[in-house]
Design a protein around this motif. Sequence first.
Motif, short mmCIF file in Angstrom:
data_model
loop_
_atom_site.label_atom_id
_atom_site.label_comp_id
_atom_site.label_asym_id
_atom_site.label_seq_id
_atom_site.Cartn_x
_atom_site.Cartn_y
_atom_site.Cartn_z
N ARG A 70 0.84 -1.19 0.00
CA ARG A 70 0.00 0.00 0.00
C ARG A 70 0.88 1.26 0.00
NH1 ARG A 70 -3.52 3.16 -1.36
NH2 ARG A 70 -4.62 4.43 0.14
N VAL A 74 0.83 4.70 -2.74
CA VAL A 74 0.56 6.12 -2.48
C VAL A 74 1.79 6.99 -2.73
CG1 VAL A 74 -1.26 5.68 -0.79
CG2 VAL A 74 1.07 6.06 0.00
N PRO A 76 4.34 8.74 -4.89
CA PRO A 76 4.48 9.05 -6.31
C PRO A 76 5.83 8.57 -6.86
CG PRO A 76 4.09 11.06 -5.00
CD PRO A 76 4.21 9.93 -4.05
N TRP A 77 6.82 8.41 -5.99
CA TRP A 77 8.18 8.07 -6.48
C TRP A 77 8.53 6.62 -6.16
CZ3 TRP A 77 7.38 12.48 -8.34
CH2 TRP A 77 6.96 13.55 -7.56
N ARG A 78 7.62 5.86 -5.60
CA ARG A 78 7.90 4.49 -5.15
C ARG A 78 9.22 4.47 -4.36
NH1 ARG A 78 7.62 3.51 -10.76
NH2 ARG A 78 5.49 3.88 -11.39
N CYS A 89 7.78 12.97 2.78
CA CYS A 89 6.45 13.59 2.91
C CYS A 89 5.58 12.88 3.95
CB CYS A 89 5.74 13.62 1.56
SG CYS A 89 5.15 12.01 1.00
N ALA A 91 3.43 10.36 3.47
CA ALA A 91 2.17 9.79 2.97
C ALA A 91 2.13 8.27 3.20
CB ALA A 91 1.99 10.10 1.49
N ILE A 94 1.21 7.32 6.73
CA ILE A 94 -0.22 7.49 7.00
C ILE A 94 -1.01 6.34 6.37
CG2 ILE A 94 -2.22 8.99 6.54
CD1 ILE A 94 -0.20 11.36 6.60
N ALA A 95 -0.56 5.89 5.20
CA ALA A 95 -1.31 4.87 4.47
C ALA A 95 -1.12 3.46 5.03
CB ALA A 95 -0.90 4.89 3.00
#
Lengths: 255, 265
Positions: A70, A74, A76-78, A89, A91, A94-95
């Motif tokens: 997951r 989310v 963008p740059w893997r 960042c 993200a 959080i995911a």
Amino acid sequence: MRIAVLGGKGGVGKTVLSIALASELGAVLVDADVTEPDTPAYLNLERERDVTEVRARYAVRTDGCAGCERCLEVCPWRAVDDPIACDGCGACAIACPEDAIELRETELGRIAESREPELGLRVVHPETEPWAPELADIVHRMIPEDEDCVIDCPAGLGCPVIAALSAADAAVLVTSPDPAALHDYRRAEALTREFGLPAVRVLNRAGSDEREGFDVVIPEDERVLRAALDRDPGGLVHALREPARRVAELLPDGG
Amino acid sequence: MRLAVTGGKGGVGKTTIAAHAHRLLGWTTVDLDVTTPNLHLYLDCEEEARSRVCLIGPEVDPDRCTLCGECARVCHSGAVIVGRSWDLDPGLCHGCGLCLDACPRDALTPREIEIGEVREYRVRETGARLLSGRLNVGDRRSRHLVRHLLDHTEDRPRLLLDTPAGAGKEVYDVLRAVDAALVVTQPTPAALRDLRRLLRVIRVARVPHVVLINQADLSERWTRRVEREVEVPTWRAPRVDDPLGSDELRDVVREALDGLREEAA
Ligand code: SF4
Ligand code: SF4
Ligand code: SF4
Ligand code: SF4
């Protein structure tokens, strides 16, 4: 007064003009090219102090990871588990349903302040790994609070340039006469207009018949190249003194 | 083979060399210098298509939204702000979709947020395509547009990529997506300094590479220093009056590309 020097295309002479302009105005020179700071290559800098450290976060998967991927969806740059690509960042953290992402801190370098003794110039310049994230933030931290400065922007019109313009009171737009440089210059002009900044438009390395639409025209000058190759800051500023003075006069309140 | 043309310092001739490489190879080429794209000006080409590039962000249905703030809590970039109303700053959104998944009331639906466009050109001399990424002026999401172009061309076995200036994360993204890199530099102190930093990134990305010293006759001293410092094969290209039309320059690019293929093999 804070002056951003930009142009869009690289190699049109932004850095040398920034050095000459900062010397002319007695202002601090800020090197906003965080990934490739060039001012030290033209000057003989003596380091005075570290202004601040540059730290960054990067995300790694820890033992609790269940392999659902997951986090990679989310990002963008893997960039999970890749500190060079990760911009911290958060993200992915959080995911992650397992709370298995850890954001680790690392030091990527510092912002330094140096002196160019011959020119009596103070220079604030980044000394970080090229992959430092949040370039806009680094630029903001380099700009002195209540002192005049000249901000030498990197090529392109990305985050660091936008950050410089958002902090500036005026802009100096620089181009050379070739079509690619003029194309990029027009985009730089449009960006400067968005910020509503007064701008001095400089055509560098001009031939004889081009000058339409420019406030200051600097003819091709072998002395500039020679001073750059010889790392002769005095020679550099000498060769550009006249145009730098004219740019300064055209700035609001004469700089 | 997927090949990047790169050069840390702006103005060293990267795009001129990329134009020569395109004409020699005839491969689909991507201009990734998305804040200031200009490779199309170096090639005789005509535009064939244009497409918008968008991120997917949230759109709110005010009748469903209870202003609970859950979406703002997961938005790491601060694009969503929930107080007495629901607000989005579309310029800050990174399209991660976390808010869309987080809303307990189904009050958010996907919407497009445009960051730029891709222009597709046909190059007359080669018949091959040039894809040019163009970020909207003032947008800060250049890395997203670079990513979009890389993903979009991922399946092409033969591709030439013109990288952005600098040596930052976007450049690293491009280097991670290629098999080899042609590094362009010049014999000046500033270009050498930038080259060192770019080579650091190239080594971390583990990309086979060679170095082309453009306008080597500017300075024999600095050309030698570049040659001494880099540990890979180097080529010297001369100063010429008409760089795009010069057979001499074209021949050096051809040799460097051959050398690069050997390095990558
Ligand atoms: S989201 Fe969490 S559990 Fe899933 S792969 Fe990533 S770290 Fe592992
Ligand atoms: S912190 Fe952000 S950039 Fe880094 S891996 Fe997680 S989602 Fe990607
Ligand atoms: S998509 Fe991601 S970045 Fe955009 S508003 Fe939602 S949570 Fe924020
Ligand atoms: S999570 Fe849904 S309901 Fe809550 S504030 Fe956001 S949009 Fe409104």
